[in-house]
Design a protein around this motif. Structure first.
Motif, PDB file in Angstrom:
ATOM      1  N   VAL A 105     -22.292  30.972  40.580  1.00  0.00           N
ATOM      2  CA  VAL A 105     -23.476  31.466  39.870  1.00  0.00           C
ATOM      3  C   VAL A 105     -23.694  32.930  40.225  1.00  0.00           C
ATOM      4  O   VAL A 105     -23.704  33.300  41.409  1.00  0.00           O
ATOM      5  CB  VAL A 105     -24.722  30.631  40.236  1.00  0.00           C
ATOM      6  CG1 VAL A 105     -25.950  31.156  39.485  1.00  0.00           C
ATOM      7  CG2 VAL A 105     -24.487  29.157  39.929  1.00  0.00           C
ATOM      8  N   ILE A 135     -21.987  32.235  34.748  1.00  0.00           N
ATOM      9  CA  ILE A 135     -21.738  31.039  35.552  1.00  0.00           C
ATOM     10  C   ILE A 135     -20.320  30.567  35.258  1.00  0.00           C
ATOM     11  O   ILE A 135     -19.910  30.449  34.102  1.00  0.00           O
ATOM     12  CB  ILE A 135     -22.755  29.942  35.217  1.00  0.00           C
ATOM     13  CG1 ILE A 135     -24.161  30.450  35.568  1.00  0.00           C
ATOM     14  CG2 ILE A 135     -22.452  28.654  35.969  1.00  0.00           C
ATOM     15  CD1 ILE A 135     -25.257  29.760  34.851  1.00  0.00           C
ATOM     16  N   LYS A 178     -24.589  24.369  30.059  1.00  0.00           N
ATOM     17  CA  LYS A 178     -25.352  25.058  29.016  1.00  0.00           C
ATOM     18  C   LYS A 178     -26.565  24.231  28.600  1.00  0.00           C
ATOM     19  O   LYS A 178     -27.645  24.765  28.354  1.00  0.00           O
ATOM     20  CB  LYS A 178     -24.459  25.332  27.805  1.00  0.00           C
ATOM     21  CG  LYS A 178     -25.061  26.334  26.817  1.00  0.00           C
ATOM     22  CD  LYS A 178     -24.033  26.804  25.820  1.00  0.00           C
ATOM     23  CE  LYS A 178     -24.571  27.947  24.971  1.00  0.00           C
ATOM     24  NZ  LYS A 178     -24.870  29.155  25.763  1.00  0.00           N
ATOM     25  N   LEU A 208     -29.200  24.524  31.238  1.00  0.00           N
ATOM     26  CA  LEU A 208     -29.789  25.866  31.296  1.00  0.00           C
ATOM     27  C   LEU A 208     -30.234  26.339  29.914  1.00  0.00           C
ATOM     28  O   LEU A 208     -30.068  27.508  29.571  1.00  0.00           O
ATOM     29  CB  LEU A 208     -28.772  26.847  31.895  1.00  0.00           C
ATOM     30  CG  LEU A 208     -28.268  26.508  33.294  1.00  0.00           C
ATOM     31  CD1 LEU A 208     -27.251  27.549  33.761  1.00  0.00           C
ATOM     32  CD2 LEU A 208     -29.425  26.417  34.293  1.00  0.00           C
ATOM     33  N   PHE A 249     -32.048  29.519  29.319  1.00  0.00           N
ATOM     34  CA  PHE A 249     -31.296  30.776  29.389  1.00  0.00           C
ATOM     35  C   PHE A 249     -30.160  30.731  28.351  1.00  0.00           C
ATOM     36  O   PHE A 249     -28.975  30.671  28.710  1.00  0.00           O
ATOM     37  CB  PHE A 249     -30.706  30.979  30.791  1.00  0.00           C
ATOM     38  CG  PHE A 249     -31.729  31.068  31.885  1.00  0.00           C
ATOM     39  CD1 PHE A 249     -32.439  32.237  32.088  1.00  0.00           C
ATOM     40  CD2 PHE A 249     -31.986  29.968  32.686  1.00  0.00           C
ATOM     41  CE1 PHE A 249     -33.387  32.325  33.099  1.00  0.00           C
ATOM     42  CE2 PHE A 249     -32.928  30.043  33.703  1.00  0.00           C
ATOM     43  CZ  PHE A 249     -33.649  31.222  33.906  1.00  0.00           C
ATOM     44  N   VAL A 252     -26.993  33.215  28.566  1.00  0.00           N
ATOM     45  CA  VAL A 252     -26.174  33.368  29.769  1.00  0.00           C
ATOM     46  C   VAL A 252     -24.712  33.017  29.458  1.00  0.00           C
ATOM     47  O   VAL A 252     -24.427  32.097  28.688  1.00  0.00           O
ATOM     48  CB  VAL A 252     -26.706  32.481  30.911  1.00  0.00           C
ATOM     49  CG1 VAL A 252     -26.573  30.997  30.588  1.00  0.00           C
ATOM     50  CG2 VAL A 252     -25.983  32.808  32.211  1.00  0.00           C
ATOM     51  N   LEU A 280     -28.276  37.986  33.723  1.00  0.00           N
ATOM     52  CA  LEU A 280     -29.430  37.430  34.434  1.00  0.00           C
ATOM     53  C   LEU A 280     -29.986  38.435  35.436  1.00  0.00           C
ATOM     54  O   LEU A 280     -29.235  39.217  36.024  1.00  0.00           O
ATOM     55  CB  LEU A 280     -29.019  36.158  35.194  1.00  0.00           C
ATOM     56  CG  LEU A 280     -28.461  34.988  34.373  1.00  0.00           C
ATOM     57  CD1 LEU A 280     -27.895  33.925  35.319  1.00  0.00           C
ATOM     58  CD2 LEU A 280     -29.529  34.386  33.480  1.00  0.00           C
ATOM     59  N   ASP A 282     -33.838  35.372  37.710  1.00  0.00           N
ATOM     60  CA  ASP A 282     -33.196  34.384  36.837  1.00  0.00           C
ATOM     61  C   ASP A 282     -32.136  33.594  37.598  1.00  0.00           C
ATOM     62  O   ASP A 282     -32.013  32.376  37.436  1.00  0.00           O
ATOM     63  CB  ASP A 282     -32.542  35.069  35.634  1.00  0.00           C
ATOM     64  CG  ASP A 282     -33.542  35.624  34.638  1.00  0.00           C
ATOM     65  OD1 ASP A 282     -34.697  35.160  34.651  1.00  0.00           O
ATOM     66  OD2 ASP A 282     -33.163  36.531  33.870  1.00  0.00           O
ATOM     67  N   VAL A 283     -31.357  34.294  38.417  1.00  0.00           N
ATOM     68  CA  VAL A 283     -30.310  33.630  39.199  1.00  0.00           C
ATOM     69  C   VAL A 283     -30.924  32.561  40.100  1.00  0.00           C
ATOM     70  O   VAL A 283     -30.395  31.437  40.211  1.00  0.00           O
ATOM     71  CB  VAL A 283     -29.517  34.654  40.035  1.00  0.00           C
ATOM     72  CG1 VAL A 283     -28.614  33.935  41.043  1.00  0.00           C
ATOM     73  CG2 VAL A 283     -28.686  35.552  39.127  1.00  0.00           C
ATOM     74  N   VAL A 323     -31.911  29.637  37.979  1.00  0.00           N
ATOM     75  CA  VAL A 323     -30.721  28.871  37.600  1.00  0.00           C
ATOM     76  C   VAL A 323     -30.273  27.980  38.749  1.00  0.00           C
ATOM     77  O   VAL A 323     -29.966  26.795  38.569  1.00  0.00           O
ATOM     78  CB  VAL A 323     -29.583  29.826  37.175  1.00  0.00           C
ATOM     79  CG1 VAL A 323     -28.242  29.088  37.140  1.00  0.00           C
ATOM     80  CG2 VAL A 323     -29.881  30.438  35.810  1.00  0.00           C
ATOM     81  N   ILE A 352     -32.483  24.961  39.083  1.00  0.00           N
ATOM     82  CA  ILE A 352     -32.222  23.950  38.051  1.00  0.00           C
ATOM     83  C   ILE A 352     -30.957  23.155  38.387  1.00  0.00           C
ATOM     84  O   ILE A 352     -30.930  21.919  38.303  1.00  0.00           O
ATOM     85  CB  ILE A 352     -32.079  24.613  36.667  1.00  0.00           C
ATOM     86  CG1 ILE A 352     -33.419  25.195  36.215  1.00  0.00           C
ATOM     87  CG2 ILE A 352     -31.562  23.612  35.629  1.00  0.00           C
ATOM     88  CD1 ILE A 352     -33.325  26.051  34.962  1.00  0.00           C
ATOM     89  N   LEU A 353     -29.913  23.856  38.776  1.00  0.00           N
ATOM     90  CA  LEU A 353     -28.633  23.195  39.055  1.00  0.00           C
ATOM     91  C   LEU A 353     -28.729  22.286  40.283  1.00  0.00           C
ATOM     92  O   LEU A 353     -28.273  21.141  40.254  1.00  0.00           O
ATOM     93  CB  LEU A 353     -27.534  24.235  39.250  1.00  0.00           C
ATOM     94  CG  LEU A 353     -27.187  25.071  38.011  1.00  0.00           C
ATOM     95  CD1 LEU A 353     -26.150  26.133  38.360  1.00  0.00           C
ATOM     96  CD2 LEU A 353     -26.675  24.188  36.874  1.00  0.00           C
TER      97      LEU A 353
END
Length: 263
Positions: free
Chosen positions: A69, A74, A136, A139, A142, A145, A186, A190-191, A194, A197-198
């Motif tokens: 990431v 990504i 995708k 995310l 985003f 991305v 990003l 934002d990173v 992300v 979320i992951l």
């Protein structure tokens, strides 16, 4: 002497069991993943590496060997620890591994015997692209991305016979591929979002390898049943027989919107 003989037998059995375990496909795969993890650790602090993740899907679960990431995108990485010649392209369901071994025996030192071993394995590009689609989906907040699927081969594989529009590379080329993406998608915040979320959707701790394999087999049976009914498992179109440079295959009637094919 009577005690030594049983002990030697036990040691031999233990050695054979260990060699069988060490050379199993599972352990070879794990060693390949460890090598790739070590390579990825050489990336700068701009990149965060996540290893061995499991996410839920509509049909069960999907396992991703490595995720990288960064603000540049990504990278979903599928690792294969293989040797021999590898044959495949983006559309084939399975790829082929060809191992050619030449052996000379002591009693016939003037003669060389050639042994050819042929194995098939699921198309790793389809795996990596599928992982990219799942990321995708996760995310969706985003949408712009960049998500890059990569297949990396460790070991002594020969990739000269692989045709792909995606990244299928040797381990020594992996960092160059990642370093080739320098467009910023990003922000630093934002990173972090992300990553949250992951990691929040990663269920690796609650799903064993056995359960994941069971989920894969169940999903495969469902897909095969759909294909056997003449229906495209990707979009629901009809499967039509076609001729290509590798012989006869079945393609979706909704081509080129849907590029699903099967043997």
């Amino acid at each position: 002497m009577q005690l030594i003989t049983p002990l030697i037998i036990i040691l031999i059995v233990v050695l054979f069991v260990y060699l069988a375990w060490y050379n199993s496909a599972k352990q070879k795969g794990k060693r390949g993943e460890m090598r790739v993890s070590a390579i990825l650790s050489q990336l700068s602090d701009e990149y965060t590496i996540l290893n061995d993740l499991v996410f839920r899907t509509e049909k069960g679960t999907t396992q991703i060997d490595h995720l990288v990431v960064s603000k540049y995108g990504i990278f979903t990485i599928e690792t294969k620890n293989y040797r021999g010649e590898i044959y495949g392209d983006d559309n084939r369901k399975e790829w082929t591994q060809l191992i050619v071994t030449e052996v000379t025996y002591a009693k016939k030192w003037w003669k060389t015997y050639t042994y050819v071993t042929k194995n098939r394995f699921y198309n790793p590009v389809k795996q990596s692209v599928g992982h990219a689609f799942r990321i995708k989906e996760l995310l969706s907040v985003f949408p712009h991305v960049k998500i890059v699927p990569i297949v990396v081969f460790t070991g002594d594989a020969i990739l000269s016979y692989v045709e792909s529009k995606n990244h299928v590379v040797y381990e020594e080329n992996l960092l160059d591929v990642i370093d080739g993406y320098k467009t910023t998608y990003l922000t630093d915040n934002d990173v972090q979002a992300v990553l949250a979320i992951l990691t929040g959707n990663n269920i690796r701790e609650t799903v064993s390898d056995r359960q994941h394999v069971k989920n894969l087999r169940t999903a495969a049976r469902e897909v095969n049943a759909t294909i056997n009914s003449g229906i495209c498992p990707k979009c629901g179109g009809h499967l039509i027989g076609r001729n290509g440079k590798y012989g006869t295959f079945y393609g979706c009637s909704n081509y080129p919107k849907c590029r699903f094919t099967t043997q």
